[in-house]
Design an enzyme around this catalytic site. Structure first.
Site: not given
Ligand code: PLP
Length: 397
Positions: A153, A72-73, A203, A181, A201, A239, A326
């Site tokens: 989040n 996500g980042s 995870h 989210q 993202s 890759t 964070c």
């Molecule tokens: C977790 C999160 C991210 C970051 O995602 P990562 O895959 O951990 O880099 C960005 N935005 C929101 C709203 C998130 O909850």
């Protein structure tokens, strides 16, 4: 041994069996590089494009609009920088976002300000919501980009994305949405929701860490920031994380297939948890009670420190958070709670419990039994609480 009750699913989730099963073949036998022309490589290429097609369909997108990233980042960074520089080339230097975005968005905006862009950080209401009209009022002729998250989040509020997207489209402004989210938890459709760019993202919906994607609508220019090979149609060199991408597709498919019952279960557990914890005197639910993610509970308890609460809950096997992962470890209260207008003293005593469909009612009952005891203990040793009790300090909640 204390049983672990994991209620920090907004930070990360356990992988689903489907995601693990989808990943295994590409870690071992089918380990090929999709850029290789031989059979082993082409098998990986097929898996990659299969996952892309599956994910695109689940999001209402075209496979050509999906660019895989490390999460996500990275997707947030690329979307913001790309839209900003594309705007700059047309003389547009203004960006609109909110004060309660994820740091991947906020810190990128701060960097862009240093480079000469002008950023409007819209305030959210005390219930954690913003309206499309407020976004529209902030749009200027030189606005290059609007970036607003689908769901927050920390407090879980769900923003009126479809309306905000419509307003941006009407004004010809690129609209990016951090939907990390939301995807896999509530219905998201990039076409219906009028989204130009979207980050997600794996995870956060029972996929693996280190993999995500950026959706970029056809016709919206996407710049590349990693130099190297021609992967992802020249937009993201490196890759491909085939195993992760296949697992992400499987996790998303499972999450969306079970979404109605997951929403029902989590909403029930969420509301039971909120009702149970709201009985604690001088407590407050943060964010709108209804317009929030099915799994999000975020509360403040006056007179205590969220960090101490977390440590004592951890000793009882309850894994929670005071806000975003964070901000944990820093002494500043959450920027999200401050954006909702909470005073510093109150924002310090926050607790976020984020559920998933893997949680049980028994676990919720355990949390409802344990949190009041810990809050009471912490208040009994809190100088601030003593002042509140003696009337030397005003109760704020
Ligand atoms: C977790 C999160 C991210 C970051 O995602 P990562 O895959 O951990 O880099 C960005 N935005 C929101 C709203 C998130 O909850």
């Amino acid at each position: 041994m204390v049983k672990t009750v994991y209620v920090d699913n907004a930070a990360t989730t356990a992988m689903s069996d489907e995601a693990i099963a989808a990943m295994m073949p590409y870690l071992k036998d089918n380990f090929g590089n999709p850029s290789s022309l031989h059979t082993v490589g082409q098998r990986a290429k097929e898996a990659l494009e299969g996952a892309r097609a599956k994910i695109a369909k689940l999001l209402g997108a075209d496979p050509k609009e999906i660019y895989f990233t490390s999460g996500g980042s990275e997707a947030d960074n690329q979307a913001l920088r790309s839209a900003a520089y594309v705007g700059l080339a047309k003389g547009k230097k203004h960006i609109i976002t909110t004060a309660f975005e994820h740091h991947a968005v906020l810190h990128t905006c701060k960097k862009l300000e240093k480079e000469g862009f002008e950023v409007t950080y819209l305030d959210v209401h005390s219930n954690g919501l913003i309206s499309a009209e407020e976004v529209e009022r902030a749009i200027r002729p030189d606005t290059a980009l609007v970036s607003i998250m689908y769901a927050n989040n920390e407090v879980g509020t769900i923003e009126p994305i479809r309306e905000i997207g419509a307003v941006c489209r009407a004004h010809g402004v690129t609209f990016h949405c951090d939907a990390v989210q939301a995807v896999g938890h509530i219905p998201v459709d990039v076409a219906k929701d009028n989204i130009d760019m979207l980050s997600l993202s794996a995870h956060k919906f029972h996929g693996p860490k280190g993999v995500g994607l950026l959706y970029c609508r056809k016709g919206v220019v996407l710049k590349s920031f990693i130099e190297g090979g021609a992967q992802e149609r020249n937009r993201r060199a490196g890759t491909e994380n085939i195993a992760g991408i296949c697992a992400m597709a499987a996790a998303l498919e499972t999450a969306i297939a079970h979404m109605p019952e997951n929403i029902k279960k989590e909403t029930y557990l969420r509301d039971k948890l909120i009702a149970g914890l709201a009985k604690i005197p001088h407590s407050k639910l943060n964010g709108d009670a209804k317009v929030r993610l099915p799994g999000n509970v975020n509360m403040c308890f006056e007179g205590i420190e969220g960090e101490s609460l977390l440590l004592l809950l951890d000793a009882k096997g309850i894994c929670a958070s005071s806000g975003s992962a964070c901000t944990s470890g820093s002494l500043d209260p959450s920027h999200v709670l401050l954006a909702l207008g909470l005073p510093h003293e109150v924002a310090h005593g926050s607790l976020r419990l984020s559920l998933s469909e893997y949680n049980t009612e028994e676990e919720i009952d355990y949390i409802i039994a344990e949190v009041p005891k810990v809050v009471e203990y912490l208040r009994s040793i809190s100088p601030v609480w003593e002042e509140l009790e003696k009337g030397e300090r005003q109760h704020l909640i």
